[in-house]
Design a protein around this motif. Structure first.
Motif, PDB file in Angstrom:
ATOM      1  N   GLY A  50       2.090  14.537 -10.120  1.00  0.00           N
ATOM      2  CA  GLY A  50       1.799  15.221 -11.699  1.00  0.00           C
ATOM      3  C   GLY A  50       1.327  16.006 -12.202  1.00  0.00           C
ATOM      4  N   ALA A  51       0.018  14.939 -11.950  1.00  0.00           N
ATOM      5  CA  ALA A  51      -1.958  15.560 -12.472  1.00  0.00           C
ATOM      6  C   ALA A  51      -1.791  17.001 -11.743  1.00  0.00           C
ATOM      7  CB  ALA A  51      -2.431  15.143 -11.537  1.00  0.00           C
ATOM      8  N   LEU A  52      -1.164  17.280 -10.645  1.00  0.00           N
ATOM      9  CA  LEU A  52      -1.009  18.832  -9.617  1.00  0.00           C
ATOM     10  C   LEU A  52      -0.448  19.866 -10.808  1.00  0.00           C
ATOM     11  CD1 LEU A  52      -1.284  17.988  -6.094  1.00  0.00           C
ATOM     12  CD2 LEU A  52      -3.036  19.055  -7.192  1.00  0.00           C
ATOM     13  N   GLU A  53       0.501  19.392 -10.510  1.00  0.00           N
ATOM     14  CA  GLU A  53       1.822  20.357 -11.911  1.00  0.00           C
ATOM     15  C   GLU A  53       0.883  20.579 -13.011  1.00  0.00           C
ATOM     16  OE1 GLU A  53       5.749  18.149 -12.235  1.00  0.00           O
ATOM     17  OE2 GLU A  53       5.763  19.251  -9.790  1.00  0.00           O
ATOM     18  N   CYS A  54       0.256  19.672 -13.619  1.00  0.00           N
ATOM     19  CA  CYS A  54      -0.112  19.882 -15.555  1.00  0.00           C
ATOM     20  C   CYS A  54      -1.114  20.687 -15.124  1.00  0.00           C
ATOM     21  CB  CYS A  54      -1.171  18.177 -15.743  1.00  0.00           C
ATOM     22  SG  CYS A  54       0.797  17.461 -16.193  1.00  0.00           S
ATOM     23  N   SER A  55      -2.260  20.040 -14.037  1.00  0.00           N
ATOM     24  CA  SER A  55      -3.133  20.957 -13.790  1.00  0.00           C
ATOM     25  C   SER A  55      -2.779  23.051 -13.272  1.00  0.00           C
ATOM     26  CB  SER A  55      -4.530  20.562 -12.540  1.00  0.00           C
ATOM     27  OG  SER A  55      -4.820  19.635 -12.747  1.00  0.00           O
ATOM     28  N   ALA A  56      -1.734  22.779 -12.486  1.00  0.00           N
ATOM     29  CA  ALA A  56      -1.232  24.533 -12.959  1.00  0.00           C
ATOM     30  C   ALA A  56      -0.659  25.235 -13.293  1.00  0.00           C
ATOM     31  CB  ALA A  56      -0.725  24.272 -11.340  1.00  0.00           C
ATOM     32  N   ALA A  90       0.816  -1.009  -0.110  1.00  0.00           N
ATOM     33  CA  ALA A  90      -0.111   0.426   0.307  1.00  0.00           C
ATOM     34  C   ALA A  90       0.862   1.457   0.199  1.00  0.00           C
ATOM     35  CB  ALA A  90      -1.202  -0.043   0.971  1.00  0.00           C
ATOM     36  N   LYS A  91       1.852   1.547   0.671  1.00  0.00           N
ATOM     37  CA  LYS A  91       2.976   2.080   0.871  1.00  0.00           C
ATOM     38  C   LYS A  91       3.135   2.199  -0.704  1.00  0.00           C
ATOM     39  CE  LYS A  91       6.290   3.705   2.915  1.00  0.00           C
ATOM     40  NZ  LYS A  91       8.012   3.727   4.268  1.00  0.00           N
ATOM     41  N   LYS A  92       3.708   1.486  -1.063  1.00  0.00           N
ATOM     42  CA  LYS A  92       4.617   1.728  -2.650  1.00  0.00           C
ATOM     43  C   LYS A  92       3.366   2.710  -3.411  1.00  0.00           C
ATOM     44  CE  LYS A  92       7.969  -2.154  -2.498  1.00  0.00           C
ATOM     45  NZ  LYS A  92       7.942  -3.715  -3.021  1.00  0.00           N
ATOM     46  N   ALA A  93       2.593   1.965  -3.337  1.00  0.00           N
ATOM     47  CA  ALA A  93       1.293   2.258  -4.435  1.00  0.00           C
ATOM     48  C   ALA A  93       0.862   3.698  -4.270  1.00  0.00           C
ATOM     49  CB  ALA A  93      -0.203   1.473  -3.920  1.00  0.00           C
ATOM     50  N   VAL A  94      -0.050   4.342  -2.571  1.00  0.00           N
ATOM     51  CA  VAL A  94       1.023   5.455  -2.372  1.00  0.00           C
ATOM     52  C   VAL A  94       1.357   6.354  -2.663  1.00  0.00           C
ATOM     53  CG1 VAL A  94       0.617   7.329  -0.664  1.00  0.00           C
ATOM     54  CG2 VAL A  94      -1.165   5.135  -0.237  1.00  0.00           C
ATOM     55  N   GLN A  95       3.294   6.059  -2.723  1.00  0.00           N
ATOM     56  CA  GLN A  95       4.304   6.131  -3.502  1.00  0.00           C
ATOM     57  C   GLN A  95       4.114   6.967  -4.834  1.00  0.00           C
ATOM     58  OE1 GLN A  95       7.816   4.465  -1.948  1.00  0.00           O
ATOM     59  NE2 GLN A  95       7.688   5.719   0.818  1.00  0.00           N
ATOM     60  N   GLU A  96       3.517   5.739  -5.118  1.00  0.00           N
ATOM     61  CA  GLU A  96       3.590   5.808  -7.019  1.00  0.00           C
ATOM     62  C   GLU A  96       2.656   6.604  -7.916  1.00  0.00           C
ATOM     63  OE1 GLU A  96       2.797   2.203  -8.407  1.00  0.00           O
ATOM     64  OE2 GLU A  96       4.714   1.298  -7.666  1.00  0.00           O
ATOM     65  N   ARG A  97       0.802   6.828  -7.070  1.00  0.00           N
ATOM     66  CA  ARG A  97      -0.172   7.471  -6.722  1.00  0.00           C
ATOM     67  C   ARG A  97       0.611   8.545  -6.820  1.00  0.00           C
ATOM     68  NH1 ARG A  97      -3.561   2.593  -5.220  1.00  0.00           N
ATOM     69  NH2 ARG A  97      -4.005   1.922  -7.408  1.00  0.00           N
ATOM     70  N   GLN A  98       1.256   8.956  -5.110  1.00  0.00           N
ATOM     71  CA  GLN A  98       1.517  10.298  -4.532  1.00  0.00           C
ATOM     72  C   GLN A  98       2.291  11.202  -6.400  1.00  0.00           C
ATOM     73  OE1 GLN A  98       3.971  10.654  -1.402  1.00  0.00           O
ATOM     74  NE2 GLN A  98       3.125  12.865  -1.179  1.00  0.00           N
ATOM     75  N   ASP A  99       3.327   9.813  -6.579  1.00  0.00           N
ATOM     76  CA  ASP A  99       4.162  10.899  -8.089  1.00  0.00           C
ATOM     77  C   ASP A  99       2.676  11.437  -8.320  1.00  0.00           C
ATOM     78  OD1 ASP A  99       6.145   9.985  -6.432  1.00  0.00           O
ATOM     79  OD2 ASP A  99       6.815   8.439  -7.655  1.00  0.00           O
ATOM     80  N   THR A 100       1.990  10.590  -9.249  1.00  0.00           N
ATOM     81  CA  THR A 100       1.106  10.570 -10.838  1.00  0.00           C
ATOM     82  C   THR A 100       0.334  11.697 -10.042  1.00  0.00           C
ATOM     83  OG1 THR A 100       1.203   8.093 -11.298  1.00  0.00           O
ATOM     84  CG2 THR A 100      -0.916   9.244 -11.766  1.00  0.00           C
ATOM     85  N   PHE A 101      -0.105  11.984  -8.741  1.00  0.00           N
ATOM     86  CA  PHE A 101      -0.941  12.840  -8.011  1.00  0.00           C
ATOM     87  C   PHE A 101      -0.398  14.222  -8.273  1.00  0.00           C
ATOM     88  CE2 PHE A 101      -3.665  15.564  -5.012  1.00  0.00           C
ATOM     89  CZ  PHE A 101      -4.146  15.083  -5.881  1.00  0.00           C
TER      90      PHE A 101
END
Length: 147
Positions: free
Chosen positions: A122-128, A109-120
């Motif tokens: 990236g999405a926030l940066e794109c949104s910004a 779960a920690k690995k999945a959160v870290q991967e999704r956090q990186d994706t999230f």
């Protein structure tokens, strides 16, 4: 007459010896009675000692029987404790397996959160970047005035 005197002395000596032997026999008889009394007392004491020994042996046998029963009960208790120990070891193995499973799940779960956090992120940066672009586009358009 000398022979009469000699005979008289022999008779007196015989009488003295006879009296001494009789007195010796009376003393010997008295000593035998005392010895017999002492032996009877000793025999009585021996019978009492034997009776006491028999009672002590009976008591010891009863105590040993009691100890044997208690040891058998204790053996059963130790057997139950051993079985309890086996059950506890089994529970500990189960808890260890459960802990390892939970740890693996948490790690995944920690690995999945870290991967999704990186994706999230990236999405926030794109949104910004999109919002920044939109605000620049709106800023670059001429504003319409209403008249």
């Amino acid at each position: 007459m000398w022979w009469q005197w000699g005979l008289a002395v022999c008779m007196i000596a015989f009488i003295a010896v006879a009296v001494s032997v009789i007195r010796f026999l009376f003393h010997a008889q008295s000593a035998m009675k005392r010895t017999e009394t002492s032996l009877l007392a000793l025999q009585h004491d021996a019978h009492r000692a034997v009776a006491e020994s028999v009672r002590t042996l009976e008591t010891s046998a009863a105590i040993l029987g009691n100890v044997k029963r208690k040891l058998e009960a204790t053996d059963a208790w130790f057997e139950a404790a051993s079985e309890t120990g086996e059950a506890v070891r089994s529970i500990i193995r189960t808890v260890d397996q459960l802990t390892q499973a939970v740890e693996a799940t948490v790690t995944d779960a920690k690995k999945a959160v870290q991967e999704r956090q990186d994706t999230f992120s990236g999405a926030l940066e794109c949104s910004a970047a999109v919002f920044s672009l939109i605000s620049r586009i709106q800023a670059s358009r001429p504003t319409k005035t209403k008249e």
